[in-house]
Write an enzyme that holds these catalytic residues in place. Structure first.
Site, mmCIF file in Angstrom:
data_model
loop_
_atom_site.group_PDB
_atom_site.id
_atom_site.type_symbol
_atom_site.label_atom_id
_atom_site.label_comp_id
_atom_site.label_asym_id
_atom_site.label_seq_id
_atom_site.Cartn_x
_atom_site.Cartn_y
_atom_site.Cartn_z
ATOM 1 N N SER A 124 57.619 95.043 31.954
ATOM 2 C CA SER A 124 57.999 94.797 33.220
ATOM 3 C C SER A 124 57.496 96.158 33.864
ATOM 4 O O SER A 124 57.163 97.129 33.471
ATOM 5 C CB SER A 124 59.529 95.456 32.927
ATOM 6 O OG SER A 124 60.173 95.674 34.243
ATOM 7 N N TYR A 148 66.646 100.489 28.697
ATOM 8 C CA TYR A 148 65.798 99.212 28.676
ATOM 9 C C TYR A 148 64.348 99.353 28.795
ATOM 10 O O TYR A 148 63.613 98.902 28.359
ATOM 11 C CB TYR A 148 66.576 98.263 29.786
ATOM 12 C CG TYR A 148 65.658 97.173 30.277
ATOM 13 C CD1 TYR A 148 65.011 97.358 31.501
ATOM 14 C CD2 TYR A 148 65.251 96.173 29.532
ATOM 15 C CE1 TYR A 148 63.926 96.363 31.914
ATOM 16 C CE2 TYR A 148 64.280 95.236 29.806
ATOM 17 C CZ TYR A 148 63.555 95.204 31.175
ATOM 18 O OH TYR A 148 62.761 94.399 31.529
ATOM 19 N N LYS A 152 60.506 98.841 26.551
ATOM 20 C CA LYS A 152 59.348 98.005 27.081
ATOM 21 C C LYS A 152 58.209 98.982 26.964
ATOM 22 O O LYS A 152 57.075 98.525 26.310
ATOM 23 C CB LYS A 152 59.627 97.690 28.576
ATOM 24 C CG LYS A 152 60.557 96.636 28.825
ATOM 25 C CD LYS A 152 60.151 95.295 28.424
ATOM 26 C CE LYS A 152 61.297 94.095 28.702
ATOM 27 N NZ LYS A 152 60.816 92.910 27.775
HETATM 28 C C1 WQD Z 1 66.517 94.583 43.785
HETATM 29 C C2 WQD Z 1 66.890 95.777 45.062
HETATM 30 C C3 WQD Z 1 68.592 97.320 44.889
HETATM 31 C C4 WQD Z 1 71.608 94.299 44.032
HETATM 32 C C5 WQD Z 1 65.496 95.160 37.798
HETATM 33 C C6 WQD Z 1 65.094 95.892 36.640
HETATM 34 C C7 WQD Z 1 63.710 95.298 36.315
HETATM 35 C C8 WQD Z 1 63.529 93.885 36.298
HETATM 36 C C9 WQD Z 1 64.203 93.274 37.572
HETATM 37 C C10 WQD Z 1 63.947 93.298 34.097
HETATM 38 C C11 WQD Z 1 67.057 97.111 45.062
HETATM 39 C C12 WQD Z 1 69.035 96.058 45.732
HETATM 40 C C13 WQD Z 1 70.490 94.959 44.082
HETATM 41 C C14 WQD Z 1 72.844 94.581 44.889
HETATM 42 C C15 WQD Z 1 71.287 95.540 46.314
HETATM 43 N N1 WQD Z 1 64.383 93.248 35.211
HETATM 44 N N2 WQD Z 1 70.376 95.565 45.347
HETATM 45 N N3 WQD Z 1 72.531 95.053 46.024
HETATM 46 O O1 WQD Z 1 66.413 96.754 40.237
HETATM 47 O O2 WQD Z 1 64.441 96.295 41.233
HETATM 48 O O3 WQD Z 1 64.533 95.593 38.910
HETATM 49 O O4 WQD Z 1 65.387 93.736 37.614
HETATM 50 O O5 WQD Z 1 62.674 93.267 33.775
HETATM 51 O O6 WQD Z 1 63.418 95.946 35.165
HETATM 52 O O7 WQD Z 1 65.103 97.256 36.748
HETATM 53 O O8 WQD Z 1 66.081 94.700 40.843
HETATM 54 O O9 WQD Z 1 67.496 92.809 41.830
HETATM 55 O O10 WQD Z 1 68.556 94.894 40.762
HETATM 56 O O11 WQD Z 1 67.316 95.226 42.899
HETATM 57 O O12 WQD Z 1 70.982 96.199 47.426
HETATM 58 O O13 WQD Z 1 73.621 93.890 44.611
HETATM 59 O O14 WQD Z 1 67.913 95.089 45.577
HETATM 60 O O15 WQD Z 1 68.910 98.708 45.002
HETATM 61 O O16 WQD Z 1 66.516 98.008 46.086
HETATM 62 P P1 WQD Z 1 65.472 96.078 40.408
HETATM 63 P P2 WQD Z 1 67.443 93.994 41.493
#
Ligand code: WQD
Length: 333
Positions: A124, A148, A152
């Site tokens: 990841s 997590y 990885k």
């Molecule tokens: C994306 C953007 C949030 C939800 C995570 C893991 C990563 C991978 C993918 C496994 C960010 C914003 C999110 C919400 C928001 N998983 N957001 N409101 O955090 O980039 O990555 O998932 O491998 O390891 O860390 O993905 O979709 O949670 O967030 O504003 O209700 O959307 O702040 O900028 P992230 P995400």
């Protein structure tokens, strides 16, 4: 000779299974259904018109893993199985380390016993921590901020050490960015249990009226509109990246690391607007405080995967939004 997909009933695993079957690969799936559902298996068969062997096994059950290798001639493993919720990992570190690390150690030990020395590992972009700049290259510094992500990073190191101990191994580390979208049939997609942590499934549930509004976690980041920027990649593009990596691994030994992203960053508000336009729906939102652990910008330099694997993404953000929504509409109860 078969390819074993651990966690093959999951979101990325099931889409990868479809692409492998479509490429006439022989597939065996191992899954414990901890984050997937049994009906996915028949959906894969419906989409492809092909069959595969399935074992309901937890990687912590060594005898179960041994049975899979004893009954099948496994030439390579694509290793998806693992717990993957960042927030949950902070609350339950022991479960995450035991499940992800011990499970992989058992898998590799059984592989070695059966002379299977080719593993493609689901890593990841989280291993890059808070990158010094973007786009991110594979040789950037690595650091993690949650259990997590640490599993990885540790598993990348463990698998690299396995190659150092026995140069007959091929270890491929695929660093995913943000997978979204769904198979065009609407039969496979992202279907998290409970309130979604990730942006796209949350947006889908708001658009579907199951959640009231989207909380945009911060609009004061140093980005073009103040909201977080990520590299969203269609899950089918990601699946095809695994097929290309598998083909490459058959000709190679050693440790090979690839970013699987589009190379383009979109902000949260970009995604909201793209989703509304692509699907002619509304996604009400409010600006909320930043989420702990979030970074401002994260997107890939995907040059190496293109040059070495001959892989590049085909689907744009409009298609990702359409396919994500189609999965929701197709599977309404
Ligand atoms: C994306 C953007 C949030 C939800 C995570 C893991 C990563 C991978 C993918 C496994 C960010 C914003 C999110 C919400 C928001 N998983 N957001 N409101 O955090 O980039 O990555 O998932 O491998 O390891 O860390 O993905 O979709 O949670 O967030 O504003 O209700 O959307 O702040 O900028 P992230 P995400």
């Amino acid at each position: 000779m078969a390819v074993l997909l651990t966690g093959g009933a999951g979101f990325i695993g099931s889409h990868t299974c479809v692409e492998l079957l479509n490429a006439n690969e022989e597939v065996v799936i191992l899954d414990n259904f901890s984050n997937s559902k049994p009906d996915v298996l028949d959906k894969i068969r419906t989409i492809t018109g092909k069959n595969f062997r399935f074992y309901e096994v937890d990687l912590l059950d060594r005898d179960g893993v041994e049975k899979v290798f004893a009954e099948n001639d496994i030439e390579a493993v694509i290793h998806f199985a693992g717990l993957k919720a960042v927030g949950e990992s902070v609350q339950k570190p022991l479960e995450y380390y035991h499940n992800n690390i011990t499970g992989t150690l058992i898998l590799c030990d059984v592989m070695r016993k059966h002379n299977c020395k080719n593993i493609v590992f689901s890593s990841s972009a989280t291993v890059y921590g808070s990158p010094k700049s973007v786009p991110i290259k594979e040789d950037f510094p690595l650091s993690t901020t949650n259990p997590y992500g640490s599993t990885k990073l540790m598993l990348e190191q463990i698998l690299s050490d396995v190659f150092v101990s026995d140069n007959d191994w091929c270890v491929t580390l695929l660093r995913y960015f943000n997978p979204i979208g769904a198979h065009k049939s609407g039969l496979l997609g992202e279907n998290p249990n409970g309130i979604p942590n990730n942006l796209m499934p949350y947006i889908c549930q708001v658009a579907d009226g199951r959640l009231e509004k989207l909380n945009v976690f911060g609009n004061d980041y140093p980005t073009h509109d103040g909201t977080g920027v990520r590299d969203y990649i269609h899950v089918v593009d990601l699946a095809n990246g695994h097929l290309k990596a598998l083909i490459h691994s058959r000709k190679e030994k050693g440790v090979h690391i690839f970013n699987l992203g589009t190379g383009v960053g979109y902000s949260v508000l970009d995604i909201v607007k793209a989703f509304e336009k692509a699907n002619n729906v509304k996604v009400p939102y409010v600006i909320a405080p930043r989420r702990a652990g979030d970074i401002a910008e994260c997107y890939a330099d995907a040059t190496k995967a293109l040059e070495v694997l001959g892989w590049k993404t085909q689907y744009d953000i409009e298609q990702m939004c359409k396919d994500s929504w189609n999965f929701i509409v197709t599977n309404r109860k």
